[in-house]
Write an enzyme that holds these catalytic residues in place. Structure first.
Site: not given
Ligand code: DGL
Length: 270
Positions: A15-16, A47-48, A79-81, A194, A196
């Site tokens: 993930d970020s 990352y967004g 991580c979706n982004t 997301c 998070h």
């Protein structure tokens, strides 16, 4: 012959930041025989807001190093982004590796909604992805889907999970657009798109103008990872600590303490 843990390659979870821990904790439950390596690209967090080409290059080149160094069994992109942007490129660049992705849970939300009003709470990057639009086109044309790109929630979630105080009004202003009333109907599902955000689900529930189902895909992602990596006969469940690598090289003390709670210790490598 029982399989020894030394023979099994680890699962890499990426993930970020610390959002991927919401996926790691589910994966641990379902894959008790495996070691994990947690990677947080905190030097690139969040990352967004990244420009797409630059983020693509960053993630591909990072994975070139990670795969060479750690030789994992599979990689979970928690991580979706990142995955909605770079999933296909990762698979093309590293065809020998299997990647489990994380994408907004639009399909299950569309199957489950009763009101037909679904919201997707994500980073600004994820809401503008072609991948996300395609998911809506493929699975949710019968629904009214509102995409809500939050500038600040990933950061707030990091602060919250580290024990810092966060302001209710600030959180509410990030989530309130998810609540839509239309033709006497109300949003009944908000997709947490997301990794998070599940850390803040209790805060969201408390502040929500009305009750909704907050859809967290972590367990489904862990099940997908499990299905790719069959449980060996006679495995030994593992105890002990797995490594976490932060690309900044120096996560702060509260982050280290948090990681400990997840059975991780920060490794200097990377
Ligand atoms: N956890 C990441 C996701 O699932 C995003 C956080 C960020 O903006 O870096 O999209």
């Amino acid at each position: 012959m029982p399989v020894t843990t030394a023979e099994l390659k680890p699962i890499l979870v990426f993930d970020s930041g610390i959002g991927g821990l919401t996926v790691l904790r589910e994966a641990r439950v379902l894959m008790p025989e495996r070691h994990f390596i947690y990677i947080a690209d905190d030097a690139g967090f969040p990352y967004g807001g990244w420009e797409e080409e630059a983020l693509k290059e960053r993630v591909i080149s990072l994975f070139g190093r990670l795969l060479a160094e750690h030789d994992p069994e599979i990689c979970v992109i928690a991580c979706n982004t990142a995955f909605t942007l770079v999933g296909a490129d990762l698979r093309a660049a590293f065809p020998q590796m299997r990647f489990v992705g994380t994408v907004p849970a639009i399909k299950p939300a569309a199957e489950r909604t009763r009101s037909g009003l679904v919201s997707v709470l994500a980073t600004p990057g994820t809401v503008k992805r072609a991948y996300t639009r395609d998911l809506i086109q493929s699975f949710a044309t019968q629904c009214h889907v509102r995409l809500v790109g939050s500038e600040n929630l990933a950061r707030m979630a990091e602060a919250y999970i580290r024990g810092e105080a966060i302001d209710d009004a600030a959180v509410l202003s990030e989530i309130e657009q998810c609540f839509v009333e239309k033709d006497g109907k109300k949003t009944d599902i908000v997709v947490l798109a997301c990794t998070h955000y599940p850390f803040m689900a209790n805060v969201f529930r408390r502040l929500a103008p009305w009750p909704v189902d907050w859809l967290d895909p972590a367990e489904a992602i862990a099940r997908r990872a499990r299905s790719l990596v069959p449980l060996p006969d006679g495995f030994e469940p593992l105890n002990g600590i797995d490594p976490a690598i932060f690309t900044s090289g120096h996560p702060d003390f509260t982050t280290r303490r948090l990681l400990q709670g997840f059975g991780l210790t920060v490794s200097q490598a990377g």
